[in-house]
Write a protein that holds these residues in place. Sequence first.
Motif, PDB file in Angstrom:
ATOM      1  N   VAL A 192     -19.400  13.118  14.950  1.00 17.90           N
ATOM      2  CA  VAL A 192     -18.164  13.192  15.567  1.00 17.90           C
ATOM      3  C   VAL A 192     -17.150  12.069  15.187  1.00 17.90           C
ATOM      4  O   VAL A 192     -15.913  12.500  14.920  1.00 17.90           O
ATOM      5  N   PHE A 193     -17.839  11.022  15.107  1.00 14.02           N
ATOM      6  CA  PHE A 193     -16.822   9.655  14.706  1.00 14.02           C
ATOM      7  C   PHE A 193     -16.390  10.071  13.324  1.00 14.02           C
ATOM      8  O   PHE A 193     -15.254   9.851  13.139  1.00 14.02           O
ATOM      9  N   GLY A 194     -17.191  10.576  12.358  1.00 13.85           N
ATOM     10  CA  GLY A 194     -16.744  10.886  11.054  1.00 13.85           C
ATOM     11  C   GLY A 194     -15.450  11.610  11.038  1.00 13.85           C
ATOM     12  O   GLY A 194     -14.725  11.718  10.334  1.00 13.85           O
ATOM     13  N   ARG A 195     -15.897  12.884  11.797  1.00 13.55           N
ATOM     14  CA  ARG A 195     -14.932  13.859  11.566  1.00 13.55           C
ATOM     15  C   ARG A 195     -13.541  13.495  12.379  1.00 13.55           C
ATOM     16  O   ARG A 195     -12.568  13.808  12.111  1.00 13.55           O
ATOM     17  N   LEU A 196     -13.567  12.552  13.175  1.00 17.84           N
ATOM     18  CA  LEU A 196     -12.257  12.013  13.788  1.00 17.84           C
ATOM     19  C   LEU A 196     -11.587  10.843  13.092  1.00 17.84           C
ATOM     20  O   LEU A 196     -10.412  10.919  12.903  1.00 17.84           O
ATOM     21  N   ILE A 197     -12.469  10.488  11.948  1.00 15.50           N
ATOM     22  CA  ILE A 197     -11.667   9.766  11.191  1.00 15.50           C
ATOM     23  C   ILE A 197     -10.862  10.459  10.312  1.00 15.50           C
ATOM     24  O   ILE A 197      -9.584  10.102   9.907  1.00 15.50           O
ATOM     25  N   TYR A 198     -11.410  11.499   9.613  1.00 15.39           N
ATOM     26  CA  TYR A 198     -10.483  12.551   9.151  1.00 15.39           C
ATOM     27  C   TYR A 198      -9.347  12.940   9.847  1.00 15.39           C
ATOM     28  O   TYR A 198      -8.238  13.254   9.399  1.00 15.39           O
TER      29      TYR A 198
ATOM     30  N   TYR B  50     -11.400   3.958  17.411  1.00 16.76           N
ATOM     31  CA  TYR B  50     -11.755   4.436  15.867  1.00 16.76           C
ATOM     32  C   TYR B  50     -11.131   3.579  14.651  1.00 16.76           C
ATOM     33  O   TYR B  50     -11.621   3.403  13.566  1.00 16.76           O
ATOM     34  N   LYS B  51      -9.763   3.298  15.064  1.00 21.15           N
ATOM     35  CA  LYS B  51      -8.986   2.593  14.019  1.00 21.15           C
ATOM     36  C   LYS B  51      -9.658   1.356  13.861  1.00 21.15           C
ATOM     37  O   LYS B  51     -10.072   0.847  12.491  1.00 21.15           O
ATOM     38  N   VAL B  52     -10.096   0.593  14.868  1.00 19.16           N
ATOM     39  CA  VAL B  52     -10.705  -0.602  14.626  1.00 19.16           C
ATOM     40  C   VAL B  52     -11.957  -0.447  14.160  1.00 19.16           C
ATOM     41  O   VAL B  52     -12.450  -1.224  13.065  1.00 19.16           O
ATOM     42  N   ALA B  53     -12.798   0.473  14.364  1.00 22.16           N
ATOM     43  CA  ALA B  53     -14.151   0.686  13.831  1.00 22.16           C
ATOM     44  C   ALA B  53     -14.070   0.798  12.396  1.00 22.16           C
ATOM     45  O   ALA B  53     -14.639   0.403  11.471  1.00 22.16           O
ATOM     46  N   ALA B  54     -12.876   1.702  11.834  1.00 22.04           N
ATOM     47  CA  ALA B  54     -12.818   1.789  10.366  1.00 22.04           C
ATOM     48  C   ALA B  54     -12.540   0.437   9.602  1.00 22.04           C
ATOM     49  O   ALA B  54     -13.141   0.009   8.639  1.00 22.04           O
ATOM     50  N   PHE B  55     -11.541  -0.296  10.229  1.00 24.27           N
ATOM     51  CA  PHE B  55     -11.446  -1.628   9.700  1.00 24.27           C
ATOM     52  C   PHE B  55     -12.544  -2.582   9.726  1.00 24.27           C
ATOM     53  O   PHE B  55     -12.928  -3.613   8.710  1.00 24.27           O
TER      54      PHE B  55
END
Lengths: 332, 306
Positions: free
Chosen positions: A200-206, A225-230
């Motif tokens: 779910v995390f990955g799909r929400l990144i998209y 989610y944004k913090v996680a990406a960075f």
Amino acid sequence: MSSADDIGGTPKNGAFSLRAIINNAGIGLALLVLILFFSVTTEHFLSPNNITNILTQITINLILAVGMTFVILIGGIDLSVGSVMAFAAVVAGKAITLPGLGTTELIVLAVLAGLAAGLVCGIINGGISAYWSLPSFIITLGMLNIARGAALQVSDAQTIYSFPFVFEEFGSMLIYGVPVVFLLALLLVAIAWFVLNFTVFGRLIYGIGNNEEAVRLAGHPVFWYKVAAFTICGLTAGIAAIVYMARLSIASPIAGIGFELNAIAAVIIGGTSLAGGRGSVIGTLLGAFIIGVLANGLILIGLSDFMRQMITGIVIVVAVILDHYRAKFSAS
Amino acid sequence: MKLVKFAAAAATGILLSTGMAGADDKPVVGLVMKSLANEFFQNMLVGAEQHEATRGDYELIAVGMQNETDFESQINAVENFITQGVDAIVIAPADSRAMVRPLKKAMEAGITVVNFDVALDAAAKEQQGVELAFVGPDNRGGAQLAGNALGEALGAGGKVVIIEGNPGADNANERRLGFEDSVAAYGLELLDSRTAHWETEEANQVFSTMLTAHPDVQGVMAANDSMAVGVVKALEAAGRDDIMVVGFDNIPAVGPMIEDGRMLATVDQFGQQMAANAIDLALEVVAGGPALEGWVKTEIELVTAD
């Protein structure tokens, strides 16, 4: 361009969809053409030693580019990874040269310290840009300077050297001619691929890259989610730092200048859109290969340094033009 | 007075040290250096600060830059020193042409100027009508020392490659020319010459590929030690212990490599003392000594295992 499918948790836009295959096939084809060209024009390109070389040479860029893919997919950019890598390296270098500890303790401590340094920089990048909705371009440009300054401060601008022997061994270890550090990078690609396509995390990144507001309205904590990406991007910079040290047996505070640009180039050549929401980490893998094969092959055919730089630049521009048409094709 | 100095120096870039308070009759020396991210200049600064403390008869204001090519902040630093009315400016120019005009202004203001580390461009000096001595090492001669050590070991016909510094940088050019002098003097065969921008990782990549293209290479001349370290690691990875490497700078990290034979030689140009020596010369002129002329060569030394 954005549909409900992109935002939800289903892997419909995943690696097995027709669209993804077409996207990656173009890059794969370009890589194949390059490999064929250099195999025909140079004597040594396909020799086992040179293949080992290329795999070693793309490892650090590939590791950085995996993290960068997450950030670009959410529509951000991280200009600080080269500096963060240097900072993580000197922190780990300071740890691994501490007196009075056993080899195993030193290595564990150094790896943890390096990863933590990268992680913290990533959290700061993501936290600040997401909390105040500031452009990550500027925040990470700030971090580019902060981390570089911190690296120089911590190391007193001196190159740190003299690491435990087993640690240096790890950097040049081969399994059937394949560098262990490259396998590590490949493992990261596999993990990223799984996370982006099947969680779910990955799909929400998209989803955030496609339509942030829709994700927010659906009740997802976009901020985290944004913090996680960075944070992932900072963490990969930490991993790259450890690999750098193991390979070169030094930790230099001026390491990694300009590495962020190569990592971004690998992601973009790999077909990930700078606007976010579209792309794949498999593309990033191919993009890193294209840059590495070009750098290696152009030296083998004896092209001058300046011509080599020009051609690498041209490839990036062509990749972005192709991406423009690919976006149109996908939209229609 | 002190406050003004502080503000002016802070505005020029990185503020390194303000002079001691009091004793207004001491001559003031403005030291302008290149990137302090570079270990070489960092050590040089430490040397200059120790020198100030040891001599005790002058006041030092030191300014560095963010990176190697940031000559704009050097120009600002010189202009601020003119405004402050320092007695001498001791400068390692980031650009051998761009710095001529601001230094001319300083000389016209009656400030003693000493140019060290990298020489200002002769043609630019002539064009501006500036007469200025240079205090510094002979980069070309130094590179030739290292190159000759390699030539001596390989003998005529030895196959070598050069790993260059930043294209366009004066010391990179000089060192490349010095290596090429050795190639000519010893009848070596130069297989390839490429830049790795002074950097370890890039030297590692570039050299491992050059090794693939020219497996018969016997010697490597690297324009600095950071790049030599990258070359040594590439040789270790390729399992080649038959190839000799020379570098330049004598950074601590290459000490063990020279000792155990992974590197043949490097060159020490005593960077730590270089700024201090230039300051000594400047103070002599300030005290009424004759103006410096031509090229005051500073010490260089070949470093080998024995």
